[in-house]
Motif scaffolding. Structure first.
Motif, mmCIF file in Angstrom:
data_model
loop_
_atom_site.group_PDB
_atom_site.id
_atom_site.type_symbol
_atom_site.label_atom_id
_atom_site.label_comp_id
_atom_site.label_asym_id
_atom_site.label_seq_id
_atom_site.Cartn_x
_atom_site.Cartn_y
_atom_site.Cartn_z
ATOM 1 N N PHE A 90 0.824 -1.204 0.000
ATOM 2 C CA PHE A 90 0.000 0.000 0.000
ATOM 3 C C PHE A 90 0.860 1.257 0.000
ATOM 4 C CE2 PHE A 90 -3.168 -3.030 1.628
ATOM 5 C CZ PHE A 90 -4.219 -2.732 0.786
ATOM 6 N N ALA A 378 -7.947 4.234 2.186
ATOM 7 C CA ALA A 378 -8.290 3.017 1.453
ATOM 8 C C ALA A 378 -9.553 2.426 2.054
ATOM 9 C CB ALA A 378 -7.148 2.006 1.521
ATOM 10 N N HIS A 406 -7.941 4.347 -2.804
ATOM 11 C CA HIS A 406 -7.834 2.921 -3.150
ATOM 12 C C HIS A 406 -9.089 2.236 -2.626
ATOM 13 C CE1 HIS A 406 -6.451 -1.246 -3.217
ATOM 14 N NE2 HIS A 406 -5.424 -0.860 -3.935
#
Length: 413
Positions: A90, A378, A406
């Motif tokens: 990530f 995310a 994301h």
């Protein structure tokens, strides 16, 4: 039961989750390191040349701040150089939080050392050369204030909303709400791209079958304040004739013909300071501000001791300074630790996601929301639906949440 998983936007996927002003922050940090390093060398050299142990001690003290700032600068550099390294699943956006956490621990240790030394001075008072110590403390205060100004770039409130990555979630900054009426299904949004904020109403199928005279909106804010908005025709959509005052948090009662449909607006993620906070820079600034605060207390304590012979005021100032640093350190450890442990800190964005996903009859079975870096969140969603809907449908419903960088959606049919 079938499931479909889809990431943000195919073909533009990357893991660049650094803050919007990452490179500027890196340059400012290195500049302050140079300033502290020069000051450290001058004080140590001057102390050795003139036989002043106080100057040497302050120079060594300045080296601890240069070390803390070096940690921040190296974190910025490493995160930037390895931003596209596939080994970081990530990205490297959390390196700043890791450096901030480490700096906070160092601050806590410094607070303990200052507190211990101050208590020892209370128990065993020592002679103080006030004429020499006060000017040094003043110089240290000036250096710390200049350092804090340089680190902040002259402004402590940078709120950048562009991300410079390939995870856009729509065009513009609109939060669209679906309004089902007897005259069709509409999308209502607050439009504010290079324009004063206004309401826009458009048909889902593109065919607008209502006139401006048939539509108005009455907003009701949490304090009970009401405001009525009339509309004008702009071809493919209707737009309010007056702009919407901040904040955009209210219930909009949409009147279409003789029926009224309530729609809840909440301040979107662009107002969330927590999502955009750079904890690495915050830690660096806290270091120099903490030292500046201690310098002010020390100057006050030394001045009182010089004027009235109260030697104990210097030790008391040290104890108060240690408590102040410990408090700031605790806040920094709490916030950076929460990021490192993937705690959901942005409850408002979580609420908006849940409302948008479930407003058309679907059920959000599971939601994981965490921070990837300054200004980047995310999300993993598991949605249960009775309709023939793909993951792309739910991505489109999250348009406008610009901190969502994301998104993974699982659809259970």
């Amino acid at each position: 039961m079938s499931a479909e998983t889809e990431r943000a936007i195919p073909g533009t996927h990357d893991h660049m989750f650094l803050g919007a002003d990452h490179e500027q922050a890196e340059r400012r940090t290195w500049a302050v390191i140079v300033l502290c390093g020069i000051m450290m060398l001058l004080e140590i050299a001057g102390g050795a040349l003139f036989g002043s142990i106080a100057l040497v001690a302050d120079g060594l003290h300045m080296s601890t701040h240069a070390g803390a700032l070096l940690l921040a600068a190296l974190a910025y550099s490493y995160a930037r150089k390895h931003a596209h390294d596939p080994r970081f699943t990530f990205g490297t956006g959390k390196l700043g939080d890791l450096a901030g956490f480490t700096s906070a621990v160092v601050l806590a240790l410094i607070a303990l050392l200052i507190g211990y030394e101050a208590v020892m001075r209370l128990i065993h008072p020592q002679a103080i050369r006030f004429e020499e110590a006060i000017p040094i403390a003043c110089v240290g205060l000036a250096v710390n204030l200049v350092s804090a100004w340089l680190l902040s770039g002259g402004d402590h409130h940078h709120h950048h909303h562009g991300h410079g990555h390939g995870h856009g979630h729509g065009h513009g900054h609109e939060e669209e709400h679906r309004v089902k009426t007897g005259k069709g299904h509409f999308l209502l949004s607050v439009f504010e791209d290079n324009h004063p904020p206004v309401f826009r109403l458009r048909a889902v199928d593109g065919r607008l079958q209502v006139s401006p005279a048939e539509v108005n909106i009455t907003t009701v804010r949490p304090d009970g304040a009401r405001e009525v908005f009339l509309f004008e025709d702009h071809g493919t959509y209707l737009q309010s004739t007056s702009e919407i005052p901040e904040p955009h948090a209210f219930v909009a009662h949409v009147a279409v013909g003789s029926h009224v449909y309530p729609v809840t607006f909440m301040e979107d993620d662009h107002s969330h300071e927590e999502a955009h906070r750079d904890n690495n820079m915050r830690a660096a600034i806290v270091h120099v501000i903490a030292d500046a605060a201690v310098s002010v207390l020390v100057i006050a304590g030394l001045f009182l001791g010089w004027c009235f012979g109260w030697v104990w005021t210097d030790a008391l100032a040290g104890i108060v300074g240690a408590c102040v640093i410990a408090n700031w350190s605790y806040g920094l450890i709490r916030d950076t630790g929460a990021v490192l442990l993937d705690m959901t800190s942005d409850v408002q964005t979580e609420t908006i996601i849940r409302r948008r996903i479930e407003e058309d009859g679907d059920q959000l079975m599971d939601l994981h929301l965490w921070r990837l870096g300054p200004g980047h969140l995310a999300a993993i969603l598991s949605v249960r639906t009775e309709f023939e809907r793909q993951a792309s449908y739910y991505h489109s419903k999250l348009n406008g949440l610009r901190s969502l960088s994301h998104v993974t959606v699982e659809v259970q049919k």
